[in-house]
Design a protein around this motif. Structure first.
Motif, mmCIF file in Angstrom:
data_model
loop_
_atom_site.group_PDB
_atom_site.id
_atom_site.type_symbol
_atom_site.label_atom_id
_atom_site.label_comp_id
_atom_site.label_asym_id
_atom_site.label_seq_id
_atom_site.Cartn_x
_atom_site.Cartn_y
_atom_site.Cartn_z
ATOM 1 N N PRO A 30 0.794 -1.232 0.000
ATOM 2 C CA PRO A 30 0.000 0.000 0.000
ATOM 3 C C PRO A 30 0.829 1.286 0.000
ATOM 4 O O PRO A 30 0.424 2.279 -0.606
ATOM 5 C CB PRO A 30 -0.830 -0.117 1.290
ATOM 6 N N ASP A 31 1.989 1.275 0.661
ATOM 7 C CA ASP A 31 2.763 2.511 0.767
ATOM 8 C C ASP A 31 3.576 2.833 -0.490
ATOM 9 O O ASP A 31 4.278 3.841 -0.537
ATOM 10 C CB ASP A 31 3.680 2.479 1.997
ATOM 11 N N GLU A 32 3.454 1.987 -1.530
ATOM 12 C CA GLU A 32 4.158 2.264 -2.783
ATOM 13 C C GLU A 32 3.168 2.595 -3.910
ATOM 14 O O GLU A 32 3.514 2.544 -5.092
ATOM 15 C CB GLU A 32 5.038 1.080 -3.174
ATOM 16 N N ALA A 33 1.940 2.960 -3.516
ATOM 17 C CA ALA A 33 0.902 3.252 -4.511
ATOM 18 C C ALA A 33 0.099 4.486 -4.122
ATOM 19 O O ALA A 33 0.126 4.944 -2.968
ATOM 20 C CB ALA A 33 -0.026 2.048 -4.664
ATOM 21 N N LEU A 34 -0.631 5.009 -5.100
ATOM 22 C CA LEU A 34 -1.627 6.056 -4.891
ATOM 23 C C LEU A 34 -2.930 5.606 -5.537
ATOM 24 O O LEU A 34 -2.913 4.856 -6.514
ATOM 25 C CB LEU A 34 -1.197 7.368 -5.557
ATOM 26 N N VAL A 35 -4.046 6.086 -4.986
ATOM 27 C CA VAL A 35 -5.346 5.905 -5.633
ATOM 28 C C VAL A 35 -5.803 7.280 -6.113
ATOM 29 O O VAL A 35 -5.778 8.247 -5.356
ATOM 30 C CB VAL A 35 -6.389 5.299 -4.669
ATOM 31 N N VAL A 36 -6.212 7.365 -7.374
ATOM 32 C CA VAL A 36 -6.633 8.629 -7.977
ATOM 33 C C VAL A 36 -8.097 8.528 -8.386
ATOM 34 O O VAL A 36 -8.474 7.613 -9.134
ATOM 35 C CB VAL A 36 -5.763 8.965 -9.206
ATOM 36 N N GLY A 37 -8.920 9.450 -7.902
ATOM 37 C CA GLY A 37 -10.338 9.426 -8.246
ATOM 38 C C GLY A 37 -11.001 10.758 -8.020
ATOM 39 O O GLY A 37 -10.366 11.725 -7.566
ATOM 40 N N ASP A 38 -12.301 10.803 -8.307
ATOM 41 C CA ASP A 38 -13.043 12.063 -8.220
ATOM 42 C C ASP A 38 -13.992 12.117 -7.031
ATOM 43 O O ASP A 38 -14.531 13.189 -6.726
ATOM 44 C CB ASP A 38 -13.864 12.265 -9.499
ATOM 45 N N SER A 39 -14.219 10.990 -6.339
ATOM 46 C CA SER A 39 -15.301 10.934 -5.359
ATOM 47 C C SER A 39 -14.831 10.517 -3.967
ATOM 48 O O SER A 39 -13.715 10.014 -3.791
ATOM 49 C CB SER A 39 -16.376 9.942 -5.824
ATOM 50 N N SER A 40 -15.722 10.699 -3.007
ATOM 51 C CA SER A 40 -15.430 10.272 -1.635
ATOM 52 C C SER A 40 -15.281 8.758 -1.561
ATOM 53 O O SER A 40 -14.537 8.241 -0.728
ATOM 54 C CB SER A 40 -16.542 10.741 -0.681
ATOM 55 N N ASP A 81 -13.767 6.884 -3.669
ATOM 56 C CA ASP A 81 -12.378 6.581 -4.012
ATOM 57 C C ASP A 81 -11.457 6.813 -2.818
ATOM 58 O O ASP A 81 -10.555 6.020 -2.548
ATOM 59 C CB ASP A 81 -11.924 7.427 -5.203
ATOM 60 N N VAL A 82 -11.707 7.900 -2.108
ATOM 61 C CA VAL A 82 -10.886 8.232 -0.929
ATOM 62 C C VAL A 82 -11.080 7.191 0.168
ATOM 63 O O VAL A 82 -10.112 6.691 0.756
ATOM 64 C CB VAL A 82 -11.228 9.646 -0.412
ATOM 65 N N LEU A 83 -12.332 6.835 0.429
ATOM 66 C CA LEU A 83 -12.626 5.853 1.477
ATOM 67 C C LEU A 83 -12.042 4.487 1.138
ATOM 68 O O LEU A 83 -11.482 3.809 2.002
ATOM 69 C CB LEU A 83 -14.141 5.739 1.672
ATOM 70 N N ALA A 84 -12.156 4.080 -0.126
ATOM 71 C CA ALA A 84 -11.611 2.790 -0.545
ATOM 72 C C ALA A 84 -10.096 2.782 -0.422
ATOM 73 O O ALA A 84 -9.501 1.805 0.042
ATOM 74 C CB ALA A 84 -12.033 2.488 -1.979
ATOM 75 N N ALA A 85 -9.466 3.892 -0.825
ATOM 76 C CA ALA A 85 -8.008 3.999 -0.725
ATOM 77 C C ALA A 85 -7.553 3.880 0.717
ATOM 78 O O ALA A 85 -6.684 3.064 1.052
ATOM 79 C CB ALA A 85 -7.545 5.332 -1.316
ATOM 80 N N HIS A 86 -8.157 4.682 1.581
ATOM 81 C CA HIS A 86 -7.736 4.689 2.983
ATOM 82 C C HIS A 86 -8.031 3.364 3.667
ATOM 83 O O HIS A 86 -7.270 2.913 4.533
ATOM 84 C CB HIS A 86 -8.409 5.850 3.719
ATOM 85 N N GLY A 87 -9.123 2.721 3.266
ATOM 86 C CA GLY A 87 -9.439 1.408 3.823
ATOM 87 C C GLY A 87 -8.389 0.371 3.484
ATOM 88 O O GLY A 87 -8.181 -0.595 4.226
ATOM 89 N N ALA A 88 -7.709 0.582 2.335
ATOM 90 C CA ALA A 88 -6.652 -0.336 1.906
ATOM 91 C C ALA A 88 -5.270 0.149 2.342
ATOM 92 O O ALA A 88 -4.259 -0.470 1.996
ATOM 93 C CB ALA A 88 -6.696 -0.490 0.383
#
Length: 218
Positions: free
Chosen positions: A164-174, A176-183
């Motif tokens: 997880p610490d070698e990636a970013l998640v890019v999106g337009d919505s909450s 996307d943010v919630l899914a990223a942080h959950g992972a």
């Protein structure tokens, strides 16, 4: 060290001109469901689509949730093909930034709540398929694994062979943010339709994302 980026697709890489969710359901989905003997109103559909209720909730009404979503996704496929033919699905002009990200040696994934077939349809329409090492759509074996669940992000990380610490998640919505942080992944909000609180970074477009990534790599 940043080694990969996981992208949302709809409203991040492409957009749908004149799309209205409720009208789409009433004009496209409801008649098809009724043709299969399934009665489902918009309010219940939208609650399960957004995971305010689990997607298995429809079992209470004698509806097989996998069958339901496969019917909806088939309708969505016909809808997308029609909209593409009419020029109403468009790629954002900054998607050419994907080429620059690949030049930086990054692994790229595309992850969507739509079905894999529908996601590939849109990516291929704009010749974007070639940029992605991994493409994921909803998993019919885990219907509640769509974003904001971290399931698809975790699945993408596994296929990209990245922590997880070698990636970013890019999106337009909450979602996307919630899914990223959950992972356990940092989230970049592309501010196309308004700023999403809680994202680790905000960029106006994908060219600003390239600048952010270059600064992180340096």
């Amino acid at each position: 060290m940043l080694r990969g980026i996981i992208f949302d697709v709809d409203e991040t890489l492409v957009y749908y001109e004149g799309y209205d969710h409720k009208r789409w359901f009433e004009e496209w989905v409801r008649p098809e469901l009724e043709g299969h003997g399934i009665r489902l109103d918009y309010e219940l559909y939208s609650k399960t689509a957004r995971l305010e209720l689990p997607r298995t909730y429809v079992k209470k009404f004698g509806i097989d949730p996998v069958e339901l979503w496969k019917i909806i996704d088939a309708v969505n496929n016909r809808y997308r093909k029609k909209m593409l033919a009419e020029g109403k699905i468009k790629a954002f002009p900054d998607v050419s930034a994907l080429k620059e990200l690949k030049k930086l040696g990054l692994k790229l994934a595309a992850v969507s709540n739509a079905s894999l077939e529908n996601t590939l349809l849109v990516l291929r329409a704009f010749d974007l398929r070639k940029y992605f090492d991994v493409i994921l759509g909803k998993d019919y074996s885990n219907l509640d694994g769509v974003k904001p669940s971290p399931y698809l992000i975790e699945k993408a990380l596994k296929e990209l062979e990245l922590p997880p610490d070698e990636a970013l998640v890019v999106g337009d919505s909450s979602n996307d943010v919630l899914a990223a942080h959950g992972a356990g992944v940092k989230a970049v909000n592309v501010v196309r339709f308004g700023k999403v609180d809680g994202a680790d970074y905000h960029v106006k477009n994908l060219w600003e994302l390239v600048e952010l990534v270059e600064s992180m790599i340096r």
